[in-house]
Design a protein around this motif. Structure first.
Motif, PDB file in Angstrom:
ATOM      1  N   TRP A   1       8.668  -5.089 -14.839  1.00  0.00           N
ATOM      2  CA  TRP A   1       8.068  -4.540 -13.604  1.00  0.00           C
ATOM      3  C   TRP A   1       8.465  -5.538 -12.566  1.00  0.00           C
ATOM      4  CZ3 TRP A   1       6.424   0.430 -13.742  1.00  0.00           C
ATOM      5  CH2 TRP A   1       6.151   1.022 -14.893  1.00  0.00           C
ATOM      6  N   LYS A   2       9.139  -5.210 -11.536  1.00  0.00           N
ATOM      7  CA  LYS A   2       9.494  -6.091 -10.616  1.00  0.00           C
ATOM      8  C   LYS A   2       8.578  -5.783  -9.192  1.00  0.00           C
ATOM      9  CE  LYS A   2      13.353  -8.532  -8.491  1.00  0.00           C
ATOM     10  NZ  LYS A   2      12.362  -9.517  -7.915  1.00  0.00           N
ATOM     11  N   ILE A   3       8.130  -6.713  -8.418  1.00  0.00           N
ATOM     12  CA  ILE A   3       7.384  -6.484  -7.172  1.00  0.00           C
ATOM     13  C   ILE A   3       8.209  -5.882  -6.255  1.00  0.00           C
ATOM     14  CG2 ILE A   3       7.812  -8.550  -6.246  1.00  0.00           C
ATOM     15  CD1 ILE A   3       4.387  -6.918  -5.988  1.00  0.00           C
ATOM     16  N   ASP A   4       7.601  -4.767  -5.586  1.00  0.00           N
ATOM     17  CA  ASP A   4       8.253  -3.890  -4.663  1.00  0.00           C
ATOM     18  C   ASP A   4       7.625  -4.113  -3.299  1.00  0.00           C
ATOM     19  OD1 ASP A   4      10.184  -1.609  -3.701  1.00  0.00           O
ATOM     20  OD2 ASP A   4       8.454  -0.672  -3.600  1.00  0.00           O
ATOM     21  N   ARG A   5       6.270  -4.011  -3.313  1.00  0.00           N
ATOM     22  CA  ARG A   5       5.579  -4.179  -1.935  1.00  0.00           C
ATOM     23  C   ARG A   5       4.169  -4.552  -2.493  1.00  0.00           C
ATOM     24  NH1 ARG A   5       6.371   0.992  -3.485  1.00  0.00           N
ATOM     25  NH2 ARG A   5       4.800   2.563  -2.906  1.00  0.00           N
ATOM     26  N   ASN A   6       3.510  -5.100  -1.028  1.00  0.00           N
ATOM     27  CA  ASN A   6       2.469  -5.658  -1.290  1.00  0.00           C
ATOM     28  C   ASN A   6       1.496  -4.791  -0.145  1.00  0.00           C
ATOM     29  OD1 ASN A   6       2.494  -7.668  -3.178  1.00  0.00           O
ATOM     30  ND2 ASN A   6       3.488  -8.988  -1.629  1.00  0.00           N
ATOM     31  N   GLU A   7       0.228  -4.673  -0.262  1.00  0.00           N
ATOM     32  CA  GLU A   7      -0.559  -4.038   0.815  1.00  0.00           C
ATOM     33  C   GLU A   7      -2.022  -4.943   1.127  1.00  0.00           C
ATOM     34  OE1 GLU A   7      -1.677   0.160  -0.038  1.00  0.00           O
ATOM     35  OE2 GLU A   7       0.532   0.555  -0.258  1.00  0.00           O
ATOM     36  N   ASN A   8      -2.214  -5.493   1.955  1.00  0.00           N
ATOM     37  CA  ASN A   8      -3.298  -6.375   2.345  1.00  0.00           C
ATOM     38  C   ASN A   8      -3.493  -7.671   1.321  1.00  0.00           C
ATOM     39  OD1 ASN A   8      -5.572  -6.733   4.026  1.00  0.00           O
ATOM     40  ND2 ASN A   8      -6.970  -5.980   2.532  1.00  0.00           N
TER      41      ASN A   8
ATOM     42  N   GLU B   1     -14.510 -10.480  -3.146  1.00  0.00           N
ATOM     43  CA  GLU B   1     -15.557 -10.591  -1.932  1.00  0.00           C
ATOM     44  C   GLU B   1     -15.289  -9.416  -1.063  1.00  0.00           C
ATOM     45  OE1 GLU B   1     -17.827 -13.773  -1.357  1.00  0.00           O
ATOM     46  OE2 GLU B   1     -17.731 -12.880  -3.379  1.00  0.00           O
ATOM     47  N   GLY B   2     -15.091  -8.231  -1.712  1.00  0.00           N
ATOM     48  CA  GLY B   2     -15.032  -6.966  -0.727  1.00  0.00           C
ATOM     49  C   GLY B   2     -13.587  -6.821  -0.341  1.00  0.00           C
ATOM     50  N   VAL B   3     -12.618  -7.541  -0.415  1.00  0.00           N
ATOM     51  CA  VAL B   3     -11.413  -7.492  -0.035  1.00  0.00           C
ATOM     52  C   VAL B   3     -10.374  -6.807  -0.999  1.00  0.00           C
ATOM     53  CG1 VAL B   3      -9.224  -8.574   1.217  1.00  0.00           C
ATOM     54  CG2 VAL B   3     -11.588  -9.400   1.592  1.00  0.00           C
ATOM     55  N   GLU B   4      -9.901  -5.972  -0.735  1.00  0.00           N
ATOM     56  CA  GLU B   4      -8.962  -4.899  -1.647  1.00  0.00           C
ATOM     57  C   GLU B   4      -7.529  -5.399  -1.401  1.00  0.00           C
ATOM     58  OE1 GLU B   4      -8.208  -0.539  -2.897  1.00  0.00           O
ATOM     59  OE2 GLU B   4     -10.008  -1.204  -3.176  1.00  0.00           O
ATOM     60  N   ALA B   5      -6.557  -5.354  -2.439  1.00  0.00           N
ATOM     61  CA  ALA B   5      -5.132  -5.802  -1.999  1.00  0.00           C
ATOM     62  C   ALA B   5      -4.487  -4.863  -3.299  1.00  0.00           C
ATOM     63  CB  ALA B   5      -4.901  -7.205  -2.263  1.00  0.00           C
ATOM     64  N   LYS B   6      -3.236  -4.347  -2.906  1.00  0.00           N
ATOM     65  CA  LYS B   6      -2.377  -3.719  -3.830  1.00  0.00           C
ATOM     66  C   LYS B   6      -1.204  -4.374  -3.996  1.00  0.00           C
ATOM     67  CE  LYS B   6      -3.747   1.271  -3.468  1.00  0.00           C
ATOM     68  NZ  LYS B   6      -3.323   2.311  -2.967  1.00  0.00           N
ATOM     69  N   ARG B   7      -0.689  -4.391  -5.235  1.00  0.00           N
ATOM     70  CA  ARG B   7       0.815  -5.000  -5.543  1.00  0.00           C
ATOM     71  C   ARG B   7       1.478  -3.895  -6.312  1.00  0.00           C
ATOM     72  NH1 ARG B   7       2.047 -10.860  -6.600  1.00  0.00           N
ATOM     73  NH2 ARG B   7       3.572 -10.151  -5.033  1.00  0.00           N
ATOM     74  N   ILE B   8       2.429  -3.378  -5.753  1.00  0.00           N
ATOM     75  CA  ILE B   8       3.209  -2.210  -6.273  1.00  0.00           C
ATOM     76  C   ILE B   8       4.702  -2.640  -6.848  1.00  0.00           C
ATOM     77  CG2 ILE B   8       4.042   0.010  -5.946  1.00  0.00           C
ATOM     78  CD1 ILE B   8       1.620  -0.853  -3.491  1.00  0.00           C
ATOM     79  N   PHE B   9       4.728  -2.240  -8.066  1.00  0.00           N
ATOM     80  CA  PHE B   9       5.932  -2.645  -8.817  1.00  0.00           C
ATOM     81  C   PHE B   9       6.754  -1.741  -9.105  1.00  0.00           C
ATOM     82  CE2 PHE B   9       2.615  -5.953  -9.505  1.00  0.00           C
ATOM     83  CZ  PHE B   9       3.379  -6.948  -9.657  1.00  0.00           C
ATOM     84  N   LYS B  10       8.045  -1.834  -9.286  1.00  0.00           N
ATOM     85  CA  LYS B  10       9.101  -0.666  -9.906  1.00  0.00           C
ATOM     86  C   LYS B  10       9.586  -1.332 -11.281  1.00  0.00           C
ATOM     87  CE  LYS B  10       9.695   1.947  -6.145  1.00  0.00           C
ATOM     88  NZ  LYS B  10       9.291   3.272  -5.913  1.00  0.00           N
ATOM     89  N   ARG B  11       9.826  -0.309 -12.085  1.00  0.00           N
ATOM     90  CA  ARG B  11      10.515  -0.645 -13.298  1.00  0.00           C
ATOM     91  C   ARG B  11      11.960  -1.447 -13.031  1.00  0.00           C
ATOM     92  NH1 ARG B  11       8.315   1.043 -18.089  1.00  0.00           N
ATOM     93  NH2 ARG B  11       6.976   2.877 -17.922  1.00  0.00           N
ATOM     94  N   ALA B  12      12.192  -2.609 -13.725  1.00  0.00           N
ATOM     95  CA  ALA B  12      13.283  -3.214 -13.680  1.00  0.00           C
ATOM     96  C   ALA B  12      14.414  -2.689 -14.554  1.00  0.00           C
ATOM     97  CB  ALA B  12      13.229  -4.665 -13.878  1.00  0.00           C
TER      98      ALA B  12
END
Length: 132
Positions: A7-14, A121-132
Motif C-alpha cells: 500500500w502506498k500513501i495517497d493522501r492525508n486528512e488532518n 488527545e481528541g485529534v483524529e487524522a486519516k491516512r489513505i493508501f492505494k494498492r501499489a
C-alpha cells in the motif's frame, strides 16, 4: 486476507494537526506529511508481518493479534500496545512510554484503499493508501 499487499500513501486528512498534538516539531511535521510511506502487510492467521518504508526509515514489524509489543514512531516516540481484529478492522491501542497517553489506531480496507485512522488527545487524522 484483505490487508495483504503493498500500500502506498495517497493522501492525508488532518495529519499535521495530529502530529502537532503528538508533540512533533514543525520541521518534522512538514517532512512527515510528505514521507512517501509504503506499507507491505502480510497476514497469516493471527500473525502479521509489516514492512514500513518511507523517506526516513525502513522498519520490519511482526505482531500477533491481542499480544502487546513495542514500537517506535518515525519521530522516535516509543509505544507499547496491541492490535486486535474487530469485524473487518484492525484496531490498535497503544500507550506512549514517555507520558502514558493513549494512541488509538484503526486500519480498514475500503474498496481499493487502506484507510488508517489515528486518534490522540481528541485529534483524529486519516491516512489513505492505494494498492501499489
Amino acid at each position: 486476507m484483505a490487508f495483504n499487499g503493498t500500500w502506498k500513501i495517497d493522501r492525508n486528512e488532518n495529519y499535521e494537526k495530529f502530529m502537532e498534538a503528538m508533540g512533533v516539531n514543525m520541521m518534522k511535521r512538514k517532512l512527515g506529511a510528505h514521507d512517501n510511506l509504503k506499507i507491505t502487510l502480510q497476514q497469516d492467521g493471527k500473525k502479521f508481518t509489516v514492512k514500513e518504508s518511507s523517506n526516513f526509515r525502513t522498519i520490519d514489524i511482526e505482531f500477533t493479534l491481542g499480544v502487546d509489543f513495542e514500537y517506535s514512531l518515525a519521530d522516535g516516540t516509543e509505544l507499547t500496545g496491541s492490535w486486535n481484529m474487530e469485524g473487518n478492522k484492525l484496531v490498535g491501542t497503544f500507550t506512549r512510554k514517555d507520558n502514558g497517553k493513549v494512541l488509538k489506531a484503526n486500519r480498514e480496507v475500503i474498496g481499493d484503499e487502506l484507510v488508517q485512522i489515528y486518534i490522540y488527545e481528541g485529534v483524529e487524522a486519516k491516512r489513505i493508501f492505494k494498492r501499489a
